[in-house]
Design a protein around this motif. Structure first.
Motif, mmCIF file in Angstrom:
data_model
loop_
_atom_site.group_PDB
_atom_site.id
_atom_site.type_symbol
_atom_site.label_atom_id
_atom_site.label_comp_id
_atom_site.label_asym_id
_atom_site.label_seq_id
_atom_site.Cartn_x
_atom_site.Cartn_y
_atom_site.Cartn_z
ATOM 1 N N LEU A 40 0.834 -1.195 0.000
ATOM 2 C CA LEU A 40 0.000 0.000 0.000
ATOM 3 C C LEU A 40 0.870 1.246 0.000
ATOM 4 C CD1 LEU A 40 -2.841 1.277 0.246
ATOM 5 C CD2 LEU A 40 -2.537 1.225 2.736
ATOM 6 N N GLY A 41 0.739 2.060 -1.038
ATOM 7 C CA GLY A 41 1.464 3.317 -1.090
ATOM 8 C C GLY A 41 0.503 4.483 -0.999
ATOM 9 N N VAL A 42 0.884 5.600 -1.583
ATOM 10 C CA VAL A 42 -0.012 6.762 -1.661
ATOM 11 C C VAL A 42 -0.183 7.110 -3.137
ATOM 12 C CG1 VAL A 42 0.663 7.643 0.599
ATOM 13 C CG2 VAL A 42 1.860 8.440 -1.443
ATOM 14 N N ARG A 43 -1.242 7.805 -3.453
ATOM 15 C CA ARG A 43 -1.518 8.148 -4.845
ATOM 16 C C ARG A 43 -0.579 9.257 -5.318
ATOM 17 N NH1 ARG A 43 -7.406 9.498 -6.573
ATOM 18 N NH2 ARG A 43 -6.443 9.174 -8.618
ATOM 19 N N GLY A 44 -0.089 9.099 -6.525
ATOM 20 C CA GLY A 44 0.673 10.156 -7.167
ATOM 21 C C GLY A 44 -0.182 10.820 -8.234
ATOM 22 N N PHE A 45 0.119 12.076 -8.535
ATOM 23 C CA PHE A 45 -0.683 12.845 -9.470
ATOM 24 C C PHE A 45 0.219 13.527 -10.496
ATOM 25 C CE2 PHE A 45 -2.868 12.436 -5.483
ATOM 26 C CZ PHE A 45 -4.157 12.083 -5.851
ATOM 27 N N PRO A 46 -0.279 13.652 -11.732
ATOM 28 C CA PRO A 46 0.541 14.290 -12.771
ATOM 29 C C PRO A 46 0.879 15.740 -12.420
ATOM 30 C CG PRO A 46 -1.307 13.093 -13.748
ATOM 31 C CD PRO A 46 -1.547 13.128 -12.262
ATOM 32 N N VAL A 47 2.079 16.136 -12.793
ATOM 33 C CA VAL A 47 2.572 17.496 -12.563
ATOM 34 C C VAL A 47 3.239 17.986 -13.844
ATOM 35 C CG1 VAL A 47 4.276 18.894 -11.319
ATOM 36 C CG2 VAL A 47 2.914 17.226 -10.078
ATOM 37 N N VAL A 48 3.002 19.242 -14.189
ATOM 38 C CA VAL A 48 3.771 19.901 -15.242
ATOM 39 C C VAL A 48 4.161 21.281 -14.728
ATOM 40 C CG1 VAL A 48 2.622 18.691 -17.143
ATOM 41 C CG2 VAL A 48 1.732 20.892 -16.382
ATOM 42 N N GLU A 49 5.280 21.789 -15.219
ATOM 43 C CA GLU A 49 5.670 23.175 -14.939
ATOM 44 C C GLU A 49 5.565 23.952 -16.232
ATOM 45 O OE1 GLU A 49 8.428 24.475 -11.945
ATOM 46 O OE2 GLU A 49 9.162 22.412 -11.771
ATOM 47 N N ARG A 50 4.833 25.058 -16.162
ATOM 48 C CA ARG A 50 4.549 25.816 -17.375
ATOM 49 C C ARG A 50 4.222 27.250 -16.987
ATOM 50 N NH1 ARG A 50 2.865 24.346 -22.671
ATOM 51 N NH2 ARG A 50 1.234 25.655 -23.595
ATOM 52 N N GLY A 51 4.830 28.194 -17.676
ATOM 53 C CA GLY A 51 4.516 29.590 -17.431
ATOM 54 C C GLY A 51 4.828 30.060 -16.016
ATOM 55 N N GLY A 52 5.810 29.455 -15.375
ATOM 56 C CA GLY A 52 6.190 29.878 -14.029
ATOM 57 C C GLY A 52 5.335 29.300 -12.924
#
Length: 379
Positions: free
Chosen positions: A102-114
């Motif tokens: 059992l882990g924890v949920r990960g979520f998508p991340v992007v860096e854009r426009g600061g």
């Protein structure tokens, strides 16, 4: 769902966790969205990640921990998590014993426009990338940032931003003497209002004309104003010299984090303004306008919560269209996904009946001569 404060936002869109500069290397940060806690962190290689903010062991908040390499470490028992939420190490685990599955949920991340953007509910296919403001982050523009958490529902702030007739509230700083709505254009995910504003020779009007570099000698100057609601965020463009981007992250039914960036084209006059008057402009104009918006937003929150079913007479079709869009997007999400009642605790997950229990009131007269249900042609 007559109370707009019961309306959530579609979590299958990108929302700002923070500005990139607010998340330095090895930093952690709590991010709240619709009543649920997430955490973002930046690893030692400079990459940002997002996890559910609850250790799989005792559900302690992970943002209170620390970053080790690419992992985040729980402050309680030292459990370490990879960027996808998998348990990577448990310091007290005996040799040979398997790691917890059992882990924890990960979520998508992007860096854009600061900004560090995250997707609170991953979906396939992924939604379009978040807005890119790099066009205005170039040397030809300079910016003012006015980020704030407002004590009101997301929808109240959004409609406020789309409704430029509300500048009666800011009349001391209003930089125009006349505002005319020419056109309303609606789409499945967007609302566009096209206004014309006329500025005369009042003090605030002269400042705006100086900033836009237009008509110093004319008695009046008219500029186009476009206000956009590209769900779930907002931007406005005044003439060719002023742009405002507003990004929202709803935290609760009465709390929304708002990231505001005002861009001015770098003309000689605006360069002088930045060098000489930026502290004045930021503290005595922008900050005071924000205080007024926070005050009125809190009052409107009370009005919605205490009088949710009483009729309202909305006269600005742009505001009406924006409210219809935010309601419809939430209704579509709940209908399509049927999420459990505890997934987004800050919003009502019940789908209202399709047929109203009583006939709707007649639409109010429209002082702009613009239909509230269809887009007119520009006059």
């Amino acid at each position: 769902m007559s109370n707009v404060c019961d309306v959530g936002v579609d979590p299958r869109r990108w929302y700002p966790a923070c500005r990139s500069a607010e998340l330095p290397s090895r930093a952690t940060r709590e991010v709240v969205f619709l009543g649920r806690s997430f955490m973002v962190y930046r690893d030692t290689e400079g990459t940002a990640h997002c996890l559910d903010n609850a250790c799989a062991h005792r559900r302690v908040a992970l943002h209170e921990g620390e970053v080790s390499g690419c992992r985040v470490v729980c402050p309680y028992h030292g459990w370490e998590y990879d960027p996808d939420g998998t348990v990577a190490r448990v310091p007290t685990l005996e040799p040979g014993r398997p790691l917890p599955r059992l882990g924890v949920r990960g979520f998508p991340v992007v860096e854009r426009g600061g900004f560090v953007w995250f997707l609170p509910e991953p979906v396939t296919p992924m939604p379009p990338e978040p807005p890119d403001t790099t066009e205005w982050d170039a040397d030809a523009w300079f910016s003012f940032r006015q980020d704030r958490v407002f004590p009101n529902h997301y929808g109240i702030g959004l409609v406020n931003g789309m409704d430029y007739t509300h500048f009666h509230l800011h009349r001391k700083y209003q930089p125009w003497s006349d505002l005319v709505l020419d056109e309303l254009v609606t789409g499945p995910d967007s609302v566009l209002g096209r206004y014309r504003i006329t500025s005369g020779r009042g003090r605030s009007e002269r400042v705006l004309r100086l900033l836009l570099g237009s008509g110093r000698t004319a008695a009046t100057v008219t500029n186009p104003l476009e206000v956009h609601y590209d769900y779930p965020h907002h931007h406005a463009h005044l003439g060719d010299g002023l742009v405002v981007w507003v990004f929202f992250r709803p935290e609760a039914r009465d709390r929304v984090a708002v990231y505001i960036t005002l861009y001015l084209k770098a003309r000689p006059a605006t360069r002088r303004l930045r060098q000489l008057f930026e502290p004045f402009f930021r503290k005595l104009v922008l900050a005071r306008i924000q205080e007024q918006d926070a005050w009125i937003g809190e009052l409107e929150q009370v009005a919605w919560e205490t009088r949710p079913d009483e009729p309202r007479s909305e006269l600005n079709p742009v505001a009406s269209a924006a409210e219809r869009l935010l309601r419809s997007r939430w209704r579509d999400y709940v209908t399509e996904v049927s999420p459990p009642a505890d997934r987004w605790p800050a919003a009502l997950l019940d789908v209202p009946p399709a047929t109203p229990s009583r006939a709707p009131a007649p639409a109010p007269a429209d002082p702009y001569g613009t239909s509230m249900t269809s887009a007119p042609a520009a006059s």
